[in-house]
Design a protein around this motif. Structure first.
Motif, PDB file in Angstrom:
ATOM      1  N   MET A   1       9.182  -2.491  -7.708  1.00  0.00           N
ATOM      2  CA  MET A   1       7.911  -2.255  -7.015  1.00  0.00           C
ATOM      3  C   MET A   1       7.365  -0.878  -7.379  1.00  0.00           C
ATOM      4  O   MET A   1       8.117   0.079  -7.552  1.00  0.00           O
ATOM      5  N   SER A   2       6.035  -0.784  -7.470  1.00  0.00           N
ATOM      6  CA  SER A   2       5.422   0.472  -7.871  1.00  0.00           C
ATOM      7  C   SER A   2       5.498   1.499  -6.745  1.00  0.00           C
ATOM      8  O   SER A   2       5.542   1.156  -5.569  1.00  0.00           O
ATOM      9  N   LYS A   3       5.515   2.763  -7.135  1.00  0.00           N
ATOM     10  CA  LYS A   3       5.525   3.838  -6.148  1.00  0.00           C
ATOM     11  C   LYS A   3       4.142   3.928  -5.518  1.00  0.00           C
ATOM     12  O   LYS A   3       3.136   4.043  -6.220  1.00  0.00           O
ATOM     13  N   PRO A   4       4.058   3.854  -4.197  1.00  0.00           N
ATOM     14  CA  PRO A   4       2.735   3.838  -3.565  1.00  0.00           C
ATOM     15  C   PRO A   4       2.033   5.186  -3.644  1.00  0.00           C
ATOM     16  O   PRO A   4       2.651   6.243  -3.552  1.00  0.00           O
ATOM     17  N   ASN A   5       0.730   5.127  -3.836  1.00  0.00           N
ATOM     18  CA  ASN A   5      -0.110   6.324  -3.832  1.00  0.00           C
ATOM     19  C   ASN A   5      -1.325   6.012  -2.969  1.00  0.00           C
ATOM     20  O   ASN A   5      -2.240   5.308  -3.407  1.00  0.00           O
ATOM     21  N   TYR A   6      -1.319   6.503  -1.747  1.00  0.00           N
ATOM     22  CA  TYR A   6      -2.319   6.095  -0.771  1.00  0.00           C
ATOM     23  C   TYR A   6      -3.442   7.126  -0.665  1.00  0.00           C
ATOM     24  O   TYR A   6      -3.508   7.912   0.276  1.00  0.00           O
ATOM     25  N   SER A   7      -4.345   7.108  -1.630  1.00  0.00           N
ATOM     26  CA  SER A   7      -5.519   7.963  -1.571  1.00  0.00           C
ATOM     27  C   SER A   7      -6.391   7.544  -0.401  1.00  0.00           C
ATOM     28  O   SER A   7      -6.632   6.348  -0.180  1.00  0.00           O
ATOM     29  N   LYS A   8      -6.882   8.520   0.333  1.00  0.00           N
ATOM     30  CA  LYS A   8      -7.709   8.176   1.494  1.00  0.00           C
ATOM     31  C   LYS A   8      -9.049   7.580   1.081  1.00  0.00           C
ATOM     32  O   LYS A   8      -9.692   6.886   1.869  1.00  0.00           O
ATOM     33  N   GLN A   9      -9.472   7.806  -0.154  1.00  0.00           N
ATOM     34  CA  GLN A   9     -10.723   7.228  -0.621  1.00  0.00           C
ATOM     35  C   GLN A   9     -10.590   5.749  -0.967  1.00  0.00           C
ATOM     36  O   GLN A   9     -11.573   5.006  -0.897  1.00  0.00           O
ATOM     37  N   THR A  10      -9.391   5.318  -1.345  1.00  0.00           N
ATOM     38  CA  THR A  10      -9.237   3.951  -1.858  1.00  0.00           C
ATOM     39  C   THR A  10      -8.245   3.098  -1.062  1.00  0.00           C
ATOM     40  O   THR A  10      -7.999   1.949  -1.420  1.00  0.00           O
ATOM     41  N   THR A  11      -7.695   3.643   0.016  1.00  0.00           N
ATOM     42  CA  THR A  11      -6.700   2.925   0.810  1.00  0.00           C
ATOM     43  C   THR A  11      -7.294   2.502   2.148  1.00  0.00           C
ATOM     44  O   THR A  11      -8.086   3.227   2.748  1.00  0.00           O
ATOM     45  N   GLY A  57      -7.460  10.243   7.313  1.00  0.00           N
ATOM     46  CA  GLY A  57      -8.780   9.906   6.804  1.00  0.00           C
ATOM     47  C   GLY A  57      -8.864   8.542   6.150  1.00  0.00           C
ATOM     48  O   GLY A  57      -9.813   8.246   5.417  1.00  0.00           O
ATOM     49  N   ILE A  58      -7.871   7.689   6.412  1.00  0.00           N
ATOM     50  CA  ILE A  58      -7.843   6.342   5.849  1.00  0.00           C
ATOM     51  C   ILE A  58      -8.616   5.399   6.767  1.00  0.00           C
ATOM     52  O   ILE A  58      -8.450   5.423   7.989  1.00  0.00           O
ATOM     53  N   ARG A  59      -9.435   4.555   6.172  1.00  0.00           N
ATOM     54  CA  ARG A  59     -10.290   3.637   6.918  1.00  0.00           C
ATOM     55  C   ARG A  59      -9.473   2.478   7.491  1.00  0.00           C
ATOM     56  O   ARG A  59      -8.529   2.001   6.863  1.00  0.00           O
ATOM     57  N   THR A 197       9.306   0.645   5.501  1.00  0.00           N
ATOM     58  CA  THR A 197       9.420   0.791   6.944  1.00  0.00           C
ATOM     59  C   THR A 197       8.290   1.698   7.416  1.00  0.00           C
ATOM     60  O   THR A 197       7.609   2.352   6.611  1.00  0.00           O
ATOM     61  N   THR A 198       8.080   1.745   8.716  1.00  0.00           N
ATOM     62  CA  THR A 198       7.057   2.635   9.255  1.00  0.00           C
ATOM     63  C   THR A 198       7.339   4.081   8.866  1.00  0.00           C
ATOM     64  O   THR A 198       6.432   4.814   8.448  1.00  0.00           O
ATOM     65  N   ALA A 199       8.595   4.504   8.981  1.00  0.00           N
ATOM     66  CA  ALA A 199       8.938   5.885   8.636  1.00  0.00           C
ATOM     67  C   ALA A 199       8.630   6.183   7.171  1.00  0.00           C
ATOM     68  O   ALA A 199       8.100   7.261   6.836  1.00  0.00           O
ATOM     69  N   GLU A 200       8.950   5.251   6.297  1.00  0.00           N
ATOM     70  CA  GLU A 200       8.669   5.442   4.870  1.00  0.00           C
ATOM     71  C   GLU A 200       7.170   5.496   4.608  1.00  0.00           C
ATOM     72  O   GLU A 200       6.703   6.293   3.784  1.00  0.00           O
ATOM     73  N   LEU A 201       6.417   4.662   5.297  1.00  0.00           N
ATOM     74  CA  LEU A 201       4.972   4.676   5.119  1.00  0.00           C
ATOM     75  C   LEU A 201       4.375   5.998   5.581  1.00  0.00           C
ATOM     76  O   LEU A 201       3.557   6.606   4.871  1.00  0.00           O
ATOM     77  N   LEU A 202       4.772   6.454   6.757  1.00  0.00           N
ATOM     78  CA  LEU A 202       4.231   7.707   7.279  1.00  0.00           C
ATOM     79  C   LEU A 202       4.532   8.860   6.336  1.00  0.00           C
ATOM     80  O   LEU A 202       3.698   9.755   6.146  1.00  0.00           O
ATOM     81  N   ASP A 203       5.693   8.839   5.725  1.00  0.00           N
ATOM     82  CA  ASP A 203       6.063   9.896   4.777  1.00  0.00           C
ATOM     83  C   ASP A 203       5.223   9.827   3.502  1.00  0.00           C
ATOM     84  O   ASP A 203       5.017  10.848   2.841  1.00  0.00           O
ATOM     85  N   ALA A 204       4.732   8.642   3.167  1.00  0.00           N
ATOM     86  CA  ALA A 204       3.977   8.464   1.924  1.00  0.00           C
ATOM     87  C   ALA A 204       2.476   8.699   2.091  1.00  0.00           C
ATOM     88  O   ALA A 204       1.755   8.798   1.094  1.00  0.00           O
ATOM     89  N   LEU A 205       1.994   8.781   3.326  1.00  0.00           N
ATOM     90  CA  LEU A 205       0.565   8.956   3.546  1.00  0.00           C
ATOM     91  C   LEU A 205       0.105  10.342   3.115  1.00  0.00           C
ATOM     92  O   LEU A 205       0.885  11.304   3.137  1.00  0.00           O
ATOM     93  N   PRO A 206      -1.165  10.482   2.728  1.00  0.00           N
ATOM     94  CA  PRO A 206      -1.670  11.806   2.341  1.00  0.00           C
ATOM     95  C   PRO A 206      -1.694  12.753   3.523  1.00  0.00           C
ATOM     96  O   PRO A 206      -1.635  12.337   4.683  1.00  0.00           O
ATOM     97  N   VAL A 210      -5.867  18.343   9.170  1.00  0.00           N
ATOM     98  CA  VAL A 210      -5.356  19.573   9.785  1.00  0.00           C
ATOM     99  C   VAL A 210      -4.414  20.286   8.824  1.00  0.00           C
ATOM    100  O   VAL A 210      -4.477  21.490   8.617  1.00  0.00           O
ATOM    101  N   LYS A 211      -3.495  19.498   8.198  1.00  0.00           N
ATOM    102  CA  LYS A 211      -2.565  20.082   7.244  1.00  0.00           C
ATOM    103  C   LYS A 211      -3.302  20.655   6.045  1.00  0.00           C
ATOM    104  O   LYS A 211      -2.952  21.709   5.518  1.00  0.00           O
TER     105      LYS A 211
END
Length: 216
Positions: A1-11, A57-59, A197-206, A210-211
């Motif tokens: 499986m590809s490594k996820p890249n969750y750009s807020k413009q395209t995710t 900033g993800i829709r 998992t939820t934890a993995e997803l949260l870690d992968a989000l941009p 605030v940050k």
């Protein structure tokens, strides 16, 4: 499986069927999924994901099931077993509490609610694909219910249309452990680009806004 890249413009977060009948105590379907939902921490995970994607900033898009009305399927030539079950139990009835949004997951300002799907795919016979493409979305994080029906059908259809599809193991539920196993261990790997998992997803989000400001 590809490594996820969750750009807020395209995710986009695609939330399938966030109704009281599925997610609230007293809902017509809740008791059937409650054991697995509580085992995986479904409600807390959905809240965490919903909050995190908004902070990033993800829709958010919502793919709602048809709200049942009398006469919907009675004269259909080939209603599915699920549709016949809806006729029997009146799941997601229009104008009733069960067909209203779970209060924690009701659409907020800026969210996009697609047209209701009649079967199991959020894309079939709706405007979901158009709504996503018009906003430049290429990556879908799909959560909601049920893992082996509407989530799987929507995700498969999304893959066929060319979207990058992510499933979240513990942000969904099903009636049995066997159904969950099939959704994530047998079927999911044949079409999903990422299963997290939820934890993995949260870690992968941009980073949240605030940050981002703190790091400037």
């Amino acid at each position: 499986m590809s490594k996820p890249n969750y750009s807020k413009q395209t995710t986009a977060l695609l939330f399938v069927d966030p109704y009281n009948d599925f997610l609230s105590e007293g809902g017509k379907v809740w008791n059937r999924i409650k054991p697995i939902a509580e085992e995986v921490g479904l409600i807390d995970n959905l809240k965490a994901i919903d909050g995190a994607v908004r902070d990033a900033g993800i829709r958010v898009f919502i793919a709602p099931h048809r709200r049942w009305e009398p006469g919907d399927y009675e004269d259909w030539a080939h209603p599915s077993p699920t549709q016949l079950a809806i006729v029997d139990r009146h799941s997601f009835a229009r104008g009733e509490w069960g067909g209203e949004w779970h209060p924690d997951f009701a659409p907020k300002h800026g969210d996009v609610v697609a047209k209701e799907h009649w079967g199991q795919s959020g894309f079939a016979n709706t405007d979901l694909d158009q709504q996503l493409r018009q906003r430049g979305i290429t990556h879908l994080i799909i959560v909601g219910l049920l893992a082996n029906t509407c989530i799987e059908s929507t995700a498969r259809y999304g893959m066929e249309l060319g979207y990058h599809v992510t499933l979240v193991r513990d942000a969904t539920a099903a009636f049995t452990h066997e159904m969950m196993h099939a959704a994530h261990e047998l079927n999911g790997p044949t079409f999903a680009h990422s299963i997290l998992t939820t934890a993995e997803l949260l870690d992968a989000l941009p980073a949240t806004s605030v940050k981002e400001e703190a790091n400037k």
